[in-house]
Design an enzyme around this catalytic site. Structure first.
Site, short mmCIF file in Angstrom:
data_model
loop_
_atom_site.label_atom_id
_atom_site.label_comp_id
_atom_site.label_asym_id
_atom_site.label_seq_id
_atom_site.Cartn_x
_atom_site.Cartn_y
_atom_site.Cartn_z
N GLU A 52 0.68 -0.94 0.10
CA GLU A 52 -0.16 0.05 -0.39
C GLU A 52 0.92 1.63 -0.33
O GLU A 52 1.96 1.44 0.93
CB GLU A 52 -1.03 0.09 0.92
N GLU A 112 -2.76 11.50 2.50
CA GLU A 112 -3.43 11.72 3.59
C GLU A 112 -3.53 12.05 5.01
O GLU A 112 -2.42 12.41 5.04
CB GLU A 112 -3.11 9.87 4.00
#
Length: 433
Positions: free
Chosen positions: A234, A239
């Site tokens: 990932e 974010e």
């Protein structure tokens, strides 16, 4: 001509003579107009045929069976309180399910942030997939499962999301993904999570955005993910939570992936290491290796106020690197759709994970791109009472007056008018020597 050949010779001669006489009566201009009119009719039919062929072949391309959603069943994790305390980042892993809009978008370049005057440069990186304009949502699946990060959110399918006005292309040609703003909910807040149907082992993913979700309780992200989390790896590109202003990029992998130092200078990055040097999800309570950007306009309200910006995530044999350019500072090659990471104009990446400690061919494969906005959950909820992170100098508990993230999110829907993505384009490039 068949009729003329079948007539007696004297009648044939008379007809030819009469035709020559008629031809002499009309001016050359009149004859030219007839020819021109005939040409226009032929050209119009030709264009119509070409259009029909484009439509026919376009339908074949959009329904390409090789563009399939990822398999379901990826592992998820709970964020550790230790990671929450230092602003660590949570995981958004899960495969797309629900209604799927097949396709690969279009290759038409969107208007990019920065100067409109650009020139193409030579690059081995070629555009293979683009999402922009009215076709932006082609080639994405809408996830409708329960939130893997335990947020108070319900993700809508494409029909419900469009009907509710939570997923659409605005008059400027930008894709908008927003959330429900109803006050005093008795169930989870509605939102959107989408995943590209395509998967790539390597590439450059470039996000050009004007606005991202912000505000206490929010947890937006844009990332790429492989199958069977964390086996496929990932890469969190954008974010953060609540009122943060500095983006955090993180990788999560199987055991064996590390970075050589926690010193930014040694690593050749402009960001700051958060969370440690071991990127294995199973060995770090799912925390992974995080890097916080030094730019205070790289996330949240500050990003929006500054006019947005462009993110580029490169995954190749050298490892993983992520660049961010605020509006007005985007390299000309990126604006022109001919990105070349070897150019000095790209500058130093704010985050980088070298292949020397984390072989990309081992830890990352079959990556799709994902957008989502969730609420509270393993990260935003766990730092609700924390302060001292850039942008969250005062805790959300103090600024909102609510003791928990969940209570605030359920009650104060009108607080989420800024909790939306506005995206100009997502473009994916692959190396072609």
């Amino acid at each position: 001509m068949v009729l003329i050949r079948s007539l007696p010779i004297y009648l044939t001669l008379l007809l030819l003579e009469y035709a020559l006489l008629v031809r002499s009566v009309y001016s050359s201009n009149a004859f030219s107009r007839v020819v021109q009119h005939t040409h226009q009719i032929a050209a119009r039919h030709t264009r119509n045929i070409a259009r029909d062929l484009r439509l026919a072949f376009g339908a074949v391309l959009v329904s390409d069976p090789s563009q399939q959603p990822l398999d379901d069943g990826r592992a998820v994790y709970c964020k550790s309180s230790a990671a929450a305390g230092n602003g660590g980042q949570g995981n958004n892993s899960s495969s797309p399910t629900g209604t799927n809009s097949q396709g690969t978008g279009t290759s038409t370049n969107s208007a990019a942030v920065g100067s409109p005057t650009t020139s193409a440069v030579s690059t081995p990186w070629k555009l293979i997939e683009a999402h922009n304009g009215s076709d932006f949502f082609q080639g994405w699946s809408f996830f409708t499962g329960s939130d893997p990060t335990h947020g108070v959110v319900d993700y809508l399918d494409i029909n419900d999301a469009t009907s509710a006005g939570l997923a659409y292309v605005n008059s400027a040609g930008n894709a908008v993904m927003s959330v429900d703003t109803t006050n005093n909910l008795t169930s989870n807040r509605k939102s959107v999570r989408i995943t590209t149907s395509s998967q790539y082992d390597q590439g450059i993913w470039i996000l050009d955005a004007l606005h991202m979700p912000t505000g206490c309780g929010t947890w937006p992200a844009f990332w790429t993910n492989g199958p069977n989390w964390p086996a496929g790896g990932e890469i969190d590109i954008v974010e953060g939570v609540n009122t943060y202003t500095n983006n955090q990029a993180t990788i999560h992998t199987n055991p064996g992936c590390t970075i050589s130092s926690s010193n930014s200078t040694v690593l050749g990055i402009t960001g700051t290491i958060v969370g440690g040097t071991n990127c294995a999800a199973a060995e770090t309570n799912n925390q992974g290796c995080g890097v916080r950007s030094s730019s205070d306009v790289s996330f949240g309200a500050a990003f929006n106020k500054n006019g947005g910006g462009v993110y580029a995530s490169k995954l190749d044999d050298t490892g993983v690197s992520i660049h961010f350019w605020p509006a007005g500072q985007v390299p000309s090659d990126v604006l022109a759709g001919t990105p070349n990471p070897s150019l000095a104009t790209w500058g130093t990446p704010f985050a980088q994970w070298s292949s020397s400690g984390c072989n990309p061919n081992t830890f990352f494969h079959d990556h799709s791109a994902i957008f989502d906005t969730t609420f509270c959950g393993d990260w935003a909820g766990s730092v609700w009472t924390d302060s001292g992170i850039p942008g969250q100098e005062q805790s959300c508990a103090q600024s909102t007056g609510y003791p928990t993230c969940e209570a605030f999110v359920m009650a104060e829907g009108s607080a989420f008018t800024e909790a939306y993505w506005e995206v100009k384009s997502v473009k994916i490039y692959q190396y072609q020597s």
